[in-house]
Design an enzyme around this catalytic site. Structure first.
Site, PDB file in Angstrom:
ATOM      1  N   ASP A 103       0.832  -1.211   0.000  1.00  0.00           N
ATOM      2  CA  ASP A 103       0.000   0.000   0.000  1.00  0.00           C
ATOM      3  C   ASP A 103       0.865   1.259   0.000  1.00  0.00           C
ATOM      4  O   ASP A 103       2.000   1.227   0.471  1.00  0.00           O
ATOM      5  CB  ASP A 103      -0.822   0.117   1.295  1.00  0.00           C
ATOM      6  CG  ASP A 103      -1.736  -1.040   1.513  1.00  0.00           C
ATOM      7  OD1 ASP A 103      -2.113  -1.692   0.539  1.00  0.00           O
ATOM      8  OD2 ASP A 103      -2.074  -1.271   2.697  1.00  0.00           O
TER       9      ASP A 103
HETATM   10  N1  URA Z   1      -1.111  -5.906   4.115  1.00  0.00           N
HETATM   11  C1  URA Z   1      -1.534  -4.642   4.114  1.00  0.00           C
HETATM   12  O1  URA Z   1      -2.502  -4.313   4.772  1.00  0.00           O
HETATM   13  N2  URA Z   1      -0.896  -3.745   3.360  1.00  0.00           N
HETATM   14  C2  URA Z   1       0.192  -4.050   2.613  1.00  0.00           C
HETATM   15  O2  URA Z   1       0.750  -3.186   1.946  1.00  0.00           O
HETATM   16  C3  URA Z   1       0.627  -5.373   2.637  1.00  0.00           C
HETATM   17  C4  URA Z   1      -0.033  -6.285   3.393  1.00  0.00           C
END
Ligand code: URA
Length: 236
Positions: free
Chosen positions: A104
């Site tokens: 993310d």
């Molecule tokens: N889980 C999440 O919530 N975000 C990420 O970027 C990777 C795994």
């Protein structure tokens, strides 16, 4: 990357280096239409190299990069909204780079990038179940019962999560630090798993992918994986 022309010809499997040198001396080798002399260099990824008037085909060299993704970068090659993208951080590598899975915008940590589309697909595929470990800072105290729930699987809107390993490593003030190892790769999975048990994730970092760790790389830094590491990844 520029290399001696005889080396490029030898690497393409056309002849030995000595034979290629002979061809160069005989004027049979051209780079971008110009005859070359012994000692000249060329870039097999960008120059047109011909032997006896026929272009030689060189597979672009495959590589895999381990990047410490900082917060605020989008996991893509180009962002329609013009935000910073992870590929901006590894500019010295030619060719198209594919991220392996996704982190993310607000997640930092270990992200692999490769110009080998097949490898990227293989490693990101849920069937291969590569283990990924995250360090989450969450609001509140995480109880042993919550740890058990997360480990056994919680129900998200896209179904029950697979068993995970969960360990509270530190409890400080109003926050807990929790290490979570999963082998699925659903969208925002770790954040959603904590939401499902009533905790908000305030910071998230991926610290391990398979056998690879962030080592001493700081945010924004990267290194190229060795051939041995890439071979090990292919076995995962
Ligand atoms: N889980 C999440 O919530 N975000 C990420 O970027 C990777 C795994």
């Amino acid at each position: 990357m520029k290399q001696r022309v005889q080396k490029v010809i030898a690497n393409a499997g056309l002849a030995s280096r000595r034979q290629a040198e002979k061809w160069i001396e005989e004027g049979r080798v051209r780079v971008n239409g110009q005859p070359v002399s012994l000692g000249d260099s060329a870039d097999p990824d960008t120059d047109r190299i011909e032997v006896n008037g026929k272009p030689i085909l060189v597979e672009p060299e495959k590589y895999c990069i381990l990047l410490h993704k900082p917060v605020g970068y989008v996991t893509t090659a180009r962002d329609p909204q013009g935000r910073p993208v992870v590929v901006d951080l590894v500019k010295n590598f030619p060719g198209r780079l594919y991220p392996v899975g996704r982190l993310d915008l607000n997640t930092s940590g270990l992200l692999l990038l490769t110009n080998d589309g097949e490898l990227a697909h293989h490693l990101a595929h849920p069937r291969h179940g590569v283990e990924k470990t995250y360090l989450a800072r969450v609001r509140g105290a995480v109880s042993p019962r919550t740890v058990q729930q997360l480990e056994a699987g919680v129900i998200l809107d896209d179904g029950l999560t697979a068993p995970a390993r969960v360990e509270v490593t530190r409890q400080q003030g109003t926050h807990s630090w929790v290490k979570v190892t999963i082998h699925e790769g659903r969208n925002r999975q770790v954040r959603r798993m904590f939401e499902a048990v009533g905790h908000v994730v305030s910071r998230l970092q991926r610290i391990q992918f398979g056998f690879l760790t962030l080592e001493n790389l700081g945010p924004g830094q990267h290194r190229r994986l060795t051939k041995e590491e890439v071979e090990r990844l292919k076995q995962l």
